[in-house]
Scaffold this active site. Structure first.
Site, PDB file in Angstrom:
ATOM      1  N   PRO A  42       6.365   0.338  -6.864  1.00  6.31           N
ATOM      2  CA  PRO A  42       5.945  -0.481  -5.716  1.00  6.31           C
ATOM      3  C   PRO A  42       6.919  -1.635  -5.439  1.00  6.31           C
ATOM      4  CG  PRO A  42       4.684  -1.090  -7.662  1.00  6.31           C
ATOM      5  CD  PRO A  42       5.638  -0.010  -8.090  1.00  6.31           C
ATOM      6  N   HIS A  43       8.136  -1.279  -4.990  1.00  4.52           N
ATOM      7  CA  HIS A  43       9.171  -2.304  -4.771  1.00  4.52           C
ATOM      8  C   HIS A  43       8.690  -3.409  -3.823  1.00  4.52           C
ATOM      9  CE1 HIS A  43      12.171   0.478  -6.473  1.00  4.52           C
ATOM     10  NE2 HIS A  43      11.689   1.399  -5.671  1.00  4.52           N
ATOM     11  N   ASP A  44       8.331  -3.004  -2.599  1.00  2.51           N
ATOM     12  CA  ASP A  44       8.052  -4.003  -1.560  1.00  2.51           C
ATOM     13  C   ASP A  44       6.808  -4.853  -1.839  1.00  2.51           C
ATOM     14  OD1 ASP A  44      10.310  -3.123  -0.318  1.00  2.51           O
ATOM     15  OD2 ASP A  44       9.286  -2.068   1.302  1.00  2.51           O
TER      16      ASP A  44
END
Ligand code: CA
Length: 323
Positions: A242-244
């Site tokens: 879940p980068h963002d």
């Protein structure tokens, strides 16, 4: 944030994004937080062409009941051809679940104009969460060179400092999609710039068991299926990264992470390293005759190196399951 009177102030955020499955999760995350307001969204090429990213941003604002302007931004990088990432996010950018055409439309002004204008009209009041390639932010700096002093906090998702890249061996995707823009942003002198790169986002890998706990009718669970399939083949383990939304969480709660403070640049000419973020991390004694040789004149920024991943993933689960 607290005002001088002790009142809790809302953090007001402009989101610049290329939705994008994890961009969608970041919007879910922000919507669920108290004392947080998304005031505008700008779209950019990256995961998908900007027209698709714009349609997806509009769809998401409708789905999440966010009554905010969506401005369409740059269709291509400053100095290289367009490249997109449908293999990660699906042909429609939302894992095959984008659905019907949006009923709302984007604004007349570009995302760069929107960012510059809103910053001018609300000096030091707005924060920026940039979770796509940085083309719009670089263009906004050309429109309004005072942008660094006009914005409050700036959090950028991008970079692979001391870990491998994800789109090339050395480069992270957002910076690689527009290295010139990323370097202009790092050179602009933002006084409160935080970079959330793969060093920390890859450690927030959410396993399949996390996905299994989401209700079946939950839209994020649907779109995450494609993304998790990609990460399963990419990493050899089920789940997703879940980068963002982690960048969104660090904007709202800087105490979630620890940081390396340094002066940063983007490699623009390396045959194998174009798009990689670099810093001179040598230990140099104060009396050392060896001067630093990267970005010595630049304002320092913070690069996230560790985060409380368990706390974040709990927050994310809560955010995506809210009605
Ligand atoms: Ca993104």
């Amino acid at each position: 944030m607290s005002s001088p009177t002790g009142m809790i102030e809302r953090m007001r955020i402009i989101v610049d994004a290329d939705p994008g499955i994890d961009d969608a999760l970041a919007l879910y995350y922000l919507r669920a937080q108290r004392d947080t307001e998304i005031v505008a969204i700008g779209t950019v090429h990256g995961n998908v062409p900007v027209q698709q990213a714009t349609a997806n941003a509009l769809r998401l604002t409708e789905r999440l009941n966010l009554n905010v302007p969506v401005a369409m931004g740059a269709a291509k990088p400053l100095a290289q051809p367009l490249a997109t990432a449908e293999d990660v996010h699906g042909q429609d950018g939302l894992g095959g679940y984008a659905g019907d055409e949006p009923t709302t439309t984007h604004t007349e002004q570009s995302a760069a104009e929107q960012l510059a204008n809103m910053a001018r009209e609300n000096p030091k009041e707005l924060s920026l969460l940039a979770i796509g390639p940085l083309t719009n932010v670089a263009l906004a700096l050309q429109i309004e060179p005072r942008l660094p002093e006009l914005l409050d906090k700036v959090v950028v998702m991008g970079g692979a400092l001391n870990v491998p890249g994800n789109i090339t061996s050395h480069a992270e995707a957002n910076f690689w999609h527009d290295p010139e823009a990323a370097d202009l942003v790092l050179a602009a002198g933002f006084p409160h710039l935080t970079i959330v790169g793969l060093d920390v986002t890859m450690e927030s890998h959410a396993p399949q068991e996390w996905l299994d706990t989401l209700p079946h009718d939950c839209f994020p669970k649907k779109i995450l299926g494609f993304y998790a399939d990609f990460y399963g083949s990419f990493l050899g383990k089920k789940g997703f990264v879940p980068h963002d939304p982690l960048a969104a969480a660090i904007l709202l709660d800087p105490g979630l992470a620890s940081y390396h403070e340094d002066r940063f640049a983007i490699e623009l000419t390396g045959r194998y390293t174009r798009g990689k973020i670099v810093a001179d991390q040598r230990f140099l004694a104060p009396e050392s005759p060896f001067g630093r040789d990267i970005a010595t004149e630049r304002t320092k920024a913070r690069y996230a190196v560790t985060a409380d991943h368990a706390r974040f993933l709990d927050q994310l689960r809560h955010a995506v399951t809210q009605p």
